[in-house]
Design a protein around this motif. Structure first.
Motif, PDB file in Angstrom:
ATOM      1  N   ALA A  90       0.859  -1.187   0.000  1.00  0.00           N
ATOM      2  CA  ALA A  90       0.000   0.000   0.000  1.00  0.00           C
ATOM      3  C   ALA A  90       0.894   1.235   0.000  1.00  0.00           C
ATOM      4  O   ALA A  90       1.692   1.424   0.923  1.00  0.00           O
ATOM      5  CB  ALA A  90      -0.914  -0.009   1.213  1.00  0.00           C
ATOM      6  N   THR A  96      -1.806   0.440  -4.963  1.00  0.00           N
ATOM      7  CA  THR A  96      -1.441  -0.826  -4.336  1.00  0.00           C
ATOM      8  C   THR A  96      -0.726  -1.724  -5.346  1.00  0.00           C
ATOM      9  O   THR A  96      -0.806  -1.505  -6.557  1.00  0.00           O
ATOM     10  CB  THR A  96      -2.681  -1.577  -3.797  1.00  0.00           C
ATOM     11  OG1 THR A  96      -3.570  -1.852  -4.883  1.00  0.00           O
ATOM     12  CG2 THR A  96      -3.385  -0.770  -2.725  1.00  0.00           C
ATOM     13  N   THR A 323       0.200  -7.212   4.606  1.00  0.00           N
ATOM     14  CA  THR A 323       0.207  -5.901   3.953  1.00  0.00           C
ATOM     15  C   THR A 323       1.467  -5.141   4.332  1.00  0.00           C
ATOM     16  O   THR A 323       1.823  -5.063   5.510  1.00  0.00           O
ATOM     17  CB  THR A 323      -1.026  -5.065   4.361  1.00  0.00           C
ATOM     18  OG1 THR A 323      -2.219  -5.738   3.955  1.00  0.00           O
ATOM     19  CG2 THR A 323      -0.988  -3.690   3.714  1.00  0.00           C
ATOM     20  N   TRP A 325       2.679  -1.518   4.370  1.00  0.00           N
ATOM     21  CA  TRP A 325       2.201  -0.131   4.305  1.00  0.00           C
ATOM     22  C   TRP A 325       3.420   0.778   4.260  1.00  0.00           C
ATOM     23  O   TRP A 325       4.148   0.909   5.241  1.00  0.00           O
ATOM     24  CB  TRP A 325       1.342   0.150   5.543  1.00  0.00           C
ATOM     25  CG  TRP A 325       0.637   1.473   5.595  1.00  0.00           C
ATOM     26  CD1 TRP A 325      -0.649   1.732   5.239  1.00  0.00           C
ATOM     27  CD2 TRP A 325       1.170   2.709   6.099  1.00  0.00           C
ATOM     28  NE1 TRP A 325      -0.959   3.050   5.480  1.00  0.00           N
ATOM     29  CE2 TRP A 325       0.152   3.676   5.992  1.00  0.00           C
ATOM     30  CE3 TRP A 325       2.411   3.096   6.610  1.00  0.00           C
ATOM     31  CZ2 TRP A 325       0.320   5.000   6.402  1.00  0.00           C
ATOM     32  CZ3 TRP A 325       2.617   4.408   6.995  1.00  0.00           C
ATOM     33  CH2 TRP A 325       1.564   5.343   6.897  1.00  0.00           C
ATOM     34  N   LEU A 399      -3.051   4.228   9.993  1.00  0.00           N
ATOM     35  CA  LEU A 399      -3.823   3.187   9.313  1.00  0.00           C
ATOM     36  C   LEU A 399      -5.271   3.632   9.082  1.00  0.00           C
ATOM     37  O   LEU A 399      -5.863   3.374   8.034  1.00  0.00           O
ATOM     38  CB  LEU A 399      -3.789   1.901  10.142  1.00  0.00           C
ATOM     39  CG  LEU A 399      -2.433   1.202  10.252  1.00  0.00           C
ATOM     40  CD1 LEU A 399      -2.502   0.040  11.229  1.00  0.00           C
ATOM     41  CD2 LEU A 399      -1.958   0.712   8.883  1.00  0.00           C
ATOM     42  N   SER A 402      -5.802   5.953   6.142  1.00  0.00           N
ATOM     43  CA  SER A 402      -5.409   5.443   4.823  1.00  0.00           C
ATOM     44  C   SER A 402      -6.206   4.202   4.429  1.00  0.00           C
ATOM     45  O   SER A 402      -7.146   4.278   3.630  1.00  0.00           O
ATOM     46  CB  SER A 402      -3.906   5.162   4.786  1.00  0.00           C
ATOM     47  OG  SER A 402      -3.519   4.295   5.843  1.00  0.00           O
TER      48      SER A 402
END
Length: 519
Positions: A90, A96, A323, A325, A399, A402
Motif C-alpha cells: 500500500a 497498491t 500488507t 504499508w 492506518l 489510509s
C-alpha cells in the motif's frame, strides 16, 4: 547415551533438539519462557489469538523434514496452507501492488504500474535464482567455521558480485520507484537495511517464488504446538521457566549449565540464544577464541522492532493477510533507523491479518491484527515506557486515515512489545529484533560460527549464526548443527535425504487456488 542440552526453544532450538534426538542423543530443551517458541510464542486475549513474532512461512519443506526424521507426516499434526497475495503493498498515494500467485499474476501487476519494468523483473528474477542456487541450495546448511570453506566460495561470490547491496541490485533491473521498494524490502524481514545488506539476501525473492508464502492454520503458535507434541512423543525432555546463568567448562568442553533452578550436566551443548549474549554473559573470556571476542564486541546489530497487537469488533475484508504499508520516505527513513538511530515521526509498517485466512483467530465477526514497525534498537536510548502509548496512537491514526477507516472506534484489545521487551524477554542484546545485521562482513565465515569459537562441544544455531535470520535461516542453522555433531546411535536410523531442490508448491496452477497441506 550422550546427553545433549539445547538452550533456547525458538524454532532453531526446537529443530536442533529434534535433529539431535534423531541422531541418538538424550536431549533436554531448556527455555526461560513459560511456553515453547521463543519469539514465536502466542498471546491470547478474550478470544483473540496473536502470534508474537514470525508470521511468514517460506520453504515449508524445512518443517516437513523434522517430522520425516521420525517417519511421521506433518499433515497429521497441522495444516499449512498457501496465502494469496503473498503481500499487498500500500503506497502513500493510494496505489497498491498485489505481489504473489503465479508469475503471470505478478507480471500483470507490474505492467499496470510500470509496463517497461516487465522485462527488468524477469531479469531480476533470473539473477535472484542464480544467487539462490548458490546462497541457499549449496551453502545454507553447510558449516562455515573454517576459513578454507569461505575461501572456496570467493569465486562464486565474485561471480555474483555480492559486494552490491540489495537496493543496487534491484535498481539495475527496475525503474519504477514503487517496484524498487517492493522488491528490496526482503532484507527487512531478516533484520537488514536494503541499502547496506549484501545482495546475497536477494535469494529470499526467488525462495518466495519457488515455494510461495504459507500460513499454519491456528497461527505460527499452532505450528510450535505441533512440534512440541512431536518432541514429547520422541522423548525429548522440555524444561521451561528456566534461565541459564553460566556455562561450566573443563578442558575446553562444556560440562554443565547453571540455571536459576540448579544445574544440568551435558556431554554436548547447543545454544539457540543471541550469540552476543552467549559470549558476553555465559562463557568465560578464557574459553573464547579471539574471533569470538572480536565479534562480540564489534558486531553490528539489527534494528529493533515495535509490535502493536490489536483486535477489532469489525472485519476489515479489504486488508490482505500480509500488507506492507509504505510511508512517504524510504531511504532516508531507513537511514534514520539503522544509521542515525533516530526514532522518526513517520514509519513504514508490516500489517498482519491472520483472520483473512483463519477466522478462528478472533471471535466471530472480529479481526486479529499485529502491526510491526522497524525502529532503532536500544542503542538509540529511546525511553519506550514514556512514548509507547503515543507511538501506538500514531500507528492507529495512520492506518485509519489510509487503509482502515473507522479503526480507532472498533479496537477492543490492544498491547505492544518494544525493543525493551525483546531485551528482557529474549535476552536480545540491545533489544535487536534479529541479532546481528546481515551485512557482507557479517555473513558466512564472518558471522558467529555454528561450531563454538572456543568450546569444543558447544554448537550454535539461530538468527545470529550462519546462515542468518528468518524461518528458513534458523531452521537451516539446525541442519548445520546436525552436520557438525557426531552420530551417537549404535545402529543409525536410516532417514530420508532432503534437498532444497524440492518441487515448488507455487508452480502448480491447481494448487494456487486451493488451501492444501504441505506435501
Amino acid at each position: 547415551m550422550n546427553k545433549a542440552v539445547v538452550i533456547g526453544a525458538g524454532f532453531g532450538g526446537i529443530a536442533s533438539a529434534l535433529r539431535m534426538k534423531a541422531k541418538g542423543y538424550d536431549v533436554t530443551l531448556v527455555d526461560r519462557q513459560s511456553e515453547l517458541g521463543g519469539r514465536a510464542r502466542v498471546f491470547r486475549r478474550n478470544g483473540f489469538v496473536f502470534d508474537a513474532g514470525p508470521t511468514v512461512i517460506t520453504a515449508p519443506f524445512l518443517f516437513e523434514e523434522l517430522f520425516e526424521l521420525f517417519d511421521k507426516r506433518i499433515e497429521d499434526y497441522i495444516d499449512i496452507v498457501p496465502v494469496e497475495p503473498w503481500y499487498k503493498f500500500a503506497y502513500p498515494d493510494g496505489d497498491t501492488f498485489n505481489y504473489g500467485g503465479t508469475l503471470e499474476d505478478t507480471l500483470q501487476e507490474i505492467r499496470r504500474i510500470c509496463p517497461e519494468d516487465e522485462n527488468g523483473y524477469l531479469e531480476l528474477l533470473k539473477e535472484s535464482e542464480a544467487i539462490f542456487d548458490i546462497g541457499f541450495s549449496q551453502l545454507a546448511d553447510r558449516p562455515f567455521h573454517s576459513l578454507s570453506s569461505m575461501v572456496e566460495q570467493i569465486p562464486n561470490l565474485a561471480k555474483l558480485r555480492c559486494y552490491r547491496n540489495v537496493w543496487q541490485l534491484v535498481c539495475e533491473h527496475l525503474k519504477s520507484e514503487k517496484l524498487r521498494q517492493a522488491f528490496s524490502i526482503q532484507p527487512l524481514l531478516v533484520g537488514g537495511n536494503p541499502f547496506d545488506t549484501t545482495c546475497i539476501y536477494n535469494l529470499i525473492h526467488f525462495l518466495e517464488r519457488k515455494w510461495a508464502i504459507h500460513f499454519a492454520m491456528g497461527g505460527t503458535g499452532a505450528l510450535v504446538q505441533a512440534l512440541g507434541k512431536l518432541m514429547e512423543e520422541e522423548g525429548i525432555n522440555i524444561q521451561l521457566n528456566t534461565t541459564i546463568t553460566s556455562i561450566e567448562t573443563e578442558n575446553k568442553k562444556a560440562t554443565k549449565v547453571h540455571c536459576d533452578s540448579g544445574e544440568i550436566s551435558c556431554d554436548t551443548l547447543v545454544s539457540n540464544i543471541d550469540p552476543k549474549y552467549l559470549y558476553s554473559k555465559l562463557i568465560k573470556k578464557e574459553d573464547q577464541k579471539l574471533s569470538a571476542r572480536i565479534k562480540t564486541k564489534h558486531a553490528k546489530l539489527s534494528m529493533g522492532l515495535y509490535v502493536l497487537y490489536f483486535g477489532t469488533t469489525k472485519k476489515f475484508e479489504d486488508i490482505a493477510h500480509h500488507t506492507i504499508w509504505l510511508g512517504k520516505r524510504y531511504e532516508s527513513l531507513l537511514d534514520d533507523i539503522f544509521n542515525k538511530k533516530v526514532l522518526a515521526d513517520d514509519f513504514s509498517l508490516y500489517l498482519h491479518r491472520p483472520t483473512a485466512t483463519d477466522p478462528s483467530m478472533a471471535p466471530e465477526g472480529c479481526d486479529s491484527f499485529y502491526v510491526l514497525s522497524p525502529v532503532p534498537n536500544l542503542s538509540a536510548g529511546t525511553q519506550w515506557d514514556d512514548i509507547r502509548e503515543e507511538y501506538a496512537n500514531k500507528i492507529i491514526q495512520a492506518l485509519e486515515s489510509s487503509i482502515m477507516p473507522g479503526l480507532s472506534e472498533c479496537v477492543v484489545e490492544q498491547f505492544d512489545m518494544t525493543p525493551q521487551e525483546f531485551s528482557e524477554d529474549y535476552l536480545s542484546v540491545q533489544g535487536a529484533g534479529f541479532s546481528i545485521a546481515p551485512t557482507l562482513t557479517q555473513s558466512a565465515w564472518f558471522r558467529f560460527h555454528n561450531k563454538s569459537e572456543g568450546i569444543d562441544n558447544l554448537y550454535l544455531c539461530g538468527a545470529g549464526t550462519h546462515p542468518g535470520a528468518g524461518l528458513p535461516g534458523v531452521l537451516s542453522s539446525a541442519k548445520v548443527v546436525e552436520r557438525l555433531v557426531p552420530e551417537v546411535l549404535t545402529h543409525p536410523v536410516k532417514r530420508k535425504s532432503h534437498s532444497t531442490h524440492r518441487p515448488s508448491l507455487s508452480t502448480s496452477p491447481e494448487l494456487q487456488s486451493e488451501s492444501v497441506n504441505v506435501k
